[in-house]
Design an enzyme around this catalytic site. Structure first.
Site, PDB file in Angstrom:
ATOM      1  N   CYS A  76       0.791  -1.126   0.021  1.00  0.00           N
ATOM      2  CA  CYS A  76      -0.059  -0.052   0.054  1.00  0.00           C
ATOM      3  C   CYS A  76       0.972   1.342   0.080  1.00  0.00           C
ATOM      4  CB  CYS A  76      -0.939   0.166   1.248  1.00  0.00           C
ATOM      5  SG  CYS A  76      -2.478  -0.332   1.022  1.00  0.00           S
ATOM      6  N   HIS A  77       0.471   2.421  -0.773  1.00  0.00           N
ATOM      7  CA  HIS A  77       1.244   3.382  -0.628  1.00  0.00           C
ATOM      8  C   HIS A  77       0.948   4.151   0.487  1.00  0.00           C
ATOM      9  CE1 HIS A  77       0.672   2.705  -4.975  1.00  0.00           C
ATOM     10  NE2 HIS A  77       2.022   3.560  -5.080  1.00  0.00           N
ATOM     11  N   MET A 112      -8.202   1.350   0.934  1.00  0.00           N
ATOM     12  CA  MET A 112      -7.707   0.447   1.927  1.00  0.00           C
ATOM     13  C   MET A 112      -7.622   1.237   3.454  1.00  0.00           C
ATOM     14  SD  MET A 112      -7.481  -2.307   0.711  1.00  0.00           S
ATOM     15  CE  MET A 112      -6.850  -2.946   2.325  1.00  0.00           C
ATOM     16  N   GLU A 113      -7.604   2.566   3.308  1.00  0.00           N
ATOM     17  CA  GLU A 113      -7.506   3.330   4.656  1.00  0.00           C
ATOM     18  C   GLU A 113      -8.898   3.358   5.065  1.00  0.00           C
ATOM     19  OE1 GLU A 113      -3.974   4.167   2.413  1.00  0.00           O
ATOM     20  OE2 GLU A 113      -6.039   4.009   1.708  1.00  0.00           O
ATOM     21  N   ASP A 127     -12.210  -5.503  21.689  1.00  0.00           N
ATOM     22  CA  ASP A 127     -11.273  -5.640  22.815  1.00  0.00           C
ATOM     23  C   ASP A 127     -11.645  -4.804  24.123  1.00  0.00           C
ATOM     24  OD1 ASP A 127      -8.371  -5.849  24.110  1.00  0.00           O
ATOM     25  OD2 ASP A 127      -8.409  -3.722  23.964  1.00  0.00           O
TER      26      ASP A 127
END
Length: 156
Positions: A76-77, A112-113, A127
């Site tokens: 990924c960039h 993707m971000e 969590d």
């Protein structure tokens, strides 16, 4: 055509040097199903635990993760986001809906971000609530929409 494979079959980054800079956005969603023993702790639209405010912490974690996507996903960039926004709501089934929208003016997109931001926010909810139950399920993470680049996309 696989974009992360070169002519010799080796992994490579996509060369974006010839692409035009343009405004780009992406929105992704993760859905988390919480059991009743967790939902009883819902107060004023957020879950309060000994670790603090679950949704507020998840928002911060998701934004931090979106900013680090280039370090987390191979090839990924690395991108300096113009903006990242995460919203967390409950739907009629009392599922946690996490939407992450990332935007940038660049030569490559931010799908993707947005996906990483939504995913890490969902994992943070898990969590922070796992002490109350392990029946928490992260049901899905998907791209809802993207603009910019070769073509826009919107999931119906």
């Amino acid at each position: 055509m696989l974009t992360h494979i070169d002519n010799n079959g080796n992994p490579t980054m996509v060369d974006v040097s010839a692409k035009q800079v343009s405004p780009r956005t992406a929105t992704a969603r993760s859905i988390v199903s919480l059991p009743d023993e967790v939902l009883v702790h819902l107060t004023n639209g957020d879950l309060q635990t000994k670790k603090g405010s679950v949704f507020q912490t998840a928002i911060i974690a998701g934004i931090m993760a979106a900013k680090k996507t280039g370090e987390l996903i191979p090839l990924c960039h690395p991108l300096g986001l113009d903006n990242c926004n995460i919203s967390i709501t409950l739907n009629e089934q009392n599922e946690v809906i996490i939407d992450c929208t990332a935007s940038i003016t660049a030569k490559t997109g931010v799908e993707m971000e947005a996906l990483v931001g939504a995913s890490i926010a969902a994992l943070t909810v898990y969590d922070m609530c796992k002490a109350m139950s392990h029946d928490i399920v992260i049901k899905e993470t998907k791209l809802l929409a993207k603009t910019g680049g070769k073509r826009d996309f919107r999931r119906e």
